[in-house]
Design an enzyme around this catalytic site. Structure first.
Site, PDB file in Angstrom:
ATOM      1  N   ASN A 159       0.854  -1.189   0.000  1.00  0.00           N
ATOM      2  CA  ASN A 159       0.000   0.000   0.000  1.00  0.00           C
ATOM      3  C   ASN A 159       0.896   1.247   0.000  1.00  0.00           C
ATOM      4  O   ASN A 159       1.710   1.433   0.905  1.00  0.00           O
ATOM      5  CB  ASN A 159      -0.887  -0.052   1.256  1.00  0.00           C
ATOM      6  CG  ASN A 159      -1.813   1.147   1.359  1.00  0.00           C
ATOM      7  OD1 ASN A 159      -1.403   2.278   1.119  1.00  0.00           O
ATOM      8  ND2 ASN A 159      -3.050   0.914   1.734  1.00  0.00           N
ATOM      9  N   ASP A 174      -0.085   4.483  -0.066  1.00  0.00           N
ATOM     10  CA  ASP A 174      -0.764   5.727   0.338  1.00  0.00           C
ATOM     11  C   ASP A 174       0.174   6.731   0.989  1.00  0.00           C
ATOM     12  O   ASP A 174       0.092   7.934   0.752  1.00  0.00           O
ATOM     13  CB  ASP A 174      -1.867   5.420   1.371  1.00  0.00           C
ATOM     14  CG  ASP A 174      -3.028   4.637   0.793  1.00  0.00           C
ATOM     15  OD1 ASP A 174      -3.080   4.446  -0.433  1.00  0.00           O
ATOM     16  OD2 ASP A 174      -3.868   4.200   1.605  1.00  0.00           O
ATOM     17  N   ARG A 229       4.158  18.782   1.112  1.00  0.00           N
ATOM     18  CA  ARG A 229       4.760  19.967   0.511  1.00  0.00           C
ATOM     19  C   ARG A 229       4.031  20.454  -0.737  1.00  0.00           C
ATOM     20  O   ARG A 229       4.479  21.388  -1.389  1.00  0.00           O
ATOM     21  CB  ARG A 229       6.223  19.678   0.171  1.00  0.00           C
ATOM     22  CG  ARG A 229       7.123  19.646   1.392  1.00  0.00           C
ATOM     23  CD  ARG A 229       7.241  21.044   1.972  1.00  0.00           C
ATOM     24  NE  ARG A 229       7.895  21.055   3.258  1.00  0.00           N
ATOM     25  CZ  ARG A 229       9.191  21.300   3.436  1.00  0.00           C
ATOM     26  NH1 ARG A 229       9.979  21.503   2.415  1.00  0.00           N
ATOM     27  NH2 ARG A 229       9.695  21.331   4.635  1.00  0.00           N
ATOM     28  N   ARG A 264      -6.838  12.859   0.844  1.00  0.00           N
ATOM     29  CA  ARG A 264      -5.747  13.285   1.731  1.00  0.00           C
ATOM     30  C   ARG A 264      -4.401  12.703   1.313  1.00  0.00           C
ATOM     31  O   ARG A 264      -3.366  13.254   1.634  1.00  0.00           O
ATOM     32  CB  ARG A 264      -6.045  12.945   3.191  1.00  0.00           C
ATOM     33  CG  ARG A 264      -5.995  11.480   3.503  1.00  0.00           C
ATOM     34  CD  ARG A 264      -6.165  11.214   4.973  1.00  0.00           C
ATOM     35  NE  ARG A 264      -7.519  11.471   5.431  1.00  0.00           N
ATOM     36  CZ  ARG A 264      -8.043  10.893   6.520  1.00  0.00           C
ATOM     37  NH1 ARG A 264      -7.317  10.066   7.245  1.00  0.00           N
ATOM     38  NH2 ARG A 264      -9.275  11.133   6.885  1.00  0.00           N
ATOM     39  N   HIS A 265      -4.412  11.549   0.645  1.00  0.00           N
ATOM     40  CA  HIS A 265      -3.124  11.042   0.120  1.00  0.00           C
ATOM     41  C   HIS A 265      -3.255  10.756  -1.380  1.00  0.00           C
ATOM     42  O   HIS A 265      -2.840  11.563  -2.194  1.00  0.00           O
ATOM     43  CB  HIS A 265      -2.544   9.886   0.951  1.00  0.00           C
ATOM     44  CG  HIS A 265      -3.512   8.930   1.557  1.00  0.00           C
ATOM     45  ND1 HIS A 265      -4.366   8.173   0.810  1.00  0.00           N
ATOM     46  CD2 HIS A 265      -3.752   8.613   2.862  1.00  0.00           C
ATOM     47  CE1 HIS A 265      -5.092   7.415   1.619  1.00  0.00           C
ATOM     48  NE2 HIS A 265      -4.763   7.659   2.878  1.00  0.00           N
ATOM     49  N   THR A 279      -6.947   6.473  10.240  1.00  0.00           N
ATOM     50  CA  THR A 279      -6.822   5.353   9.315  1.00  0.00           C
ATOM     51  C   THR A 279      -8.125   4.569   9.367  1.00  0.00           C
ATOM     52  O   THR A 279      -9.054   4.970  10.082  1.00  0.00           O
ATOM     53  CB  THR A 279      -5.600   4.477   9.674  1.00  0.00           C
ATOM     54  OG1 THR A 279      -5.476   3.419   8.721  1.00  0.00           O
ATOM     55  CG2 THR A 279      -5.728   3.880  11.063  1.00  0.00           C
ATOM     56  N   GLY A 296      -1.903  -2.801  10.141  1.00  0.00           N
ATOM     57  CA  GLY A 296      -1.023  -2.803  11.311  1.00  0.00           C
ATOM     58  C   GLY A 296       0.028  -3.899  11.300  1.00  0.00           C
ATOM     59  O   GLY A 296       0.647  -4.168  12.332  1.00  0.00           O
ATOM     60  N   GLY A 332       1.028  -1.412   4.427  1.00  0.00           N
ATOM     61  CA  GLY A 332       1.408  -0.074   3.993  1.00  0.00           C
ATOM     62  C   GLY A 332       2.268   0.688   4.969  1.00  0.00           C
ATOM     63  O   GLY A 332       3.489   0.841   4.782  1.00  0.00           O
ATOM     64  N   HIS A 333       1.658   1.151   6.039  1.00  0.00           N
ATOM     65  CA  HIS A 333       2.310   2.128   6.914  1.00  0.00           C
ATOM     66  C   HIS A 333       3.682   1.672   7.398  1.00  0.00           C
ATOM     67  O   HIS A 333       4.660   2.417   7.346  1.00  0.00           O
ATOM     68  CB  HIS A 333       1.385   2.433   8.107  1.00  0.00           C
ATOM     69  CG  HIS A 333       1.923   3.488   9.018  1.00  0.00           C
ATOM     70  ND1 HIS A 333       2.642   3.199  10.152  1.00  0.00           N
ATOM     71  CD2 HIS A 333       1.877   4.834   8.933  1.00  0.00           C
ATOM     72  CE1 HIS A 333       2.995   4.325  10.743  1.00  0.00           C
ATOM     73  NE2 HIS A 333       2.551   5.328  10.025  1.00  0.00           N
TER      74      HIS A 333
END
Ligand code: PXP
Length: 248
Positions: free
Chosen positions: A16, A18, A27, A58-59, A109, A196, A217-218
């Site tokens: 992921n 994102d 930025r 948002r992403h 999330t 997670g 992802g994260h």
């Protein structure tokens, strides 16, 4: 007598991306490019790419999905809320798969799974429209028997089991996931899992024999700051494969 042991099903890794877009958007420019990260992830061993376009963008943004669809050779899994806007975008884009998730604007999330049992009437036509367009439909659900049964009843091809509570260490959660994976497989659903997951907790999930795809992802994007994306994905693959085959 020789007992035949069914071969373990292959376990895919969906990356992921994102949060590459989260950093870019901080930025307001075009760097770092989530599509370039997706290409790198695939070159490093990802079997597919997941991108969640939220209602508030948002992403991931619309243009990212268009480029991913055009430039990526690997399967694209579009995560999305069950809204008319997102279904229309998916029908236009035709990704390999759509994973329908619950979405609340204020959440950081995706907190908790989709209430398929409670929203079956609204979800069924959306699932049907996506399926008829040749898109594999996955529903992101908590490991609850009623949610698995409802997912099968409305014609989803896949359930993705929410591993967030397991990752937070909630007692009994692994057993719930284990039972849910078996129930879903029995109902003819393909079983995915995610949320997670890290090097430290992926093993028991990768070892569930019915699970054929993990979406992560994260942690991968965060760990890439320290080790680089390719090395991070390679190590995650090793953790998954070791758990799958029981070899450390
Ligand atoms: N699967 C689904 C359906 C998700 O919504 C998310 C988070 O966007 C993930 C997997 C990946 O979770 P994480 O970023 O915690 O690895």
């Amino acid at each position: 007598m020789i007992l035949s042991v069914p071969p373990a099903r292959a376990l895919r890794l969906g990356v992921n991306i994102d949060h590459v877009a989260t950093v870019r958007n901080a930025r307001g420019g075009s760097y770092p490019d989530p599509v370039a990260a997706a290409m790198l992830a695939v070159a490093a061993g990802a079997d597919g790419i997941t991108a969640h376009m939220r209602e508030d963008r948002r992403h991931i943004r619309d243009a990212d999905l268009v480029r991913l669809r055009a430039e990526l050779a690997a399967p694209l899994n579009m995560e999305m809320a069950a809204t008319d806007e997102m279904v229309a975008i998916a029908l236009d884009l035709r990704p390999h798969a759509c994973c329908i998730v619950p979405e609340r604007r204020a959440e950081v999330t995706t907190e908790g799974g989709l209430d398929v049992a409670g929203q079956a009437v609204a979800l069924a036509p959306q699932v049907r429209a996506l399926r008829e367009a040749g898109i594999r439909v996955s529903l992101f659900v908590d490991p609850e028997p009623a949610q698995i049964a409802a997912s099968a009843a409305i014609g989803a091809a896949v359930v993705e089991l929410h591993t967030g509570a397991y990752a937070e260490g909630r007692a009994g959660e692994y057993e719930r996931l284990r039972r849910a994976a078996a129930q879903a497989d029995e109902a003819g659903l393909e079983v995915h899992a995610g949320h997670g997951l890290t090097y430290d907790n992926v093993g028991p999930i990768a070892a569930l024999p019915q699970v054929v795809e993990l979406n992560i992802g994260h942690f991968l994007i965060g760990q890439a700051i320290f080790d680089g994306l390719a090395a991070t994905i390679a190590r995650m693959r090793q953790c998954m494969d070791a758990a799958r085959t029981g070899i450390d």
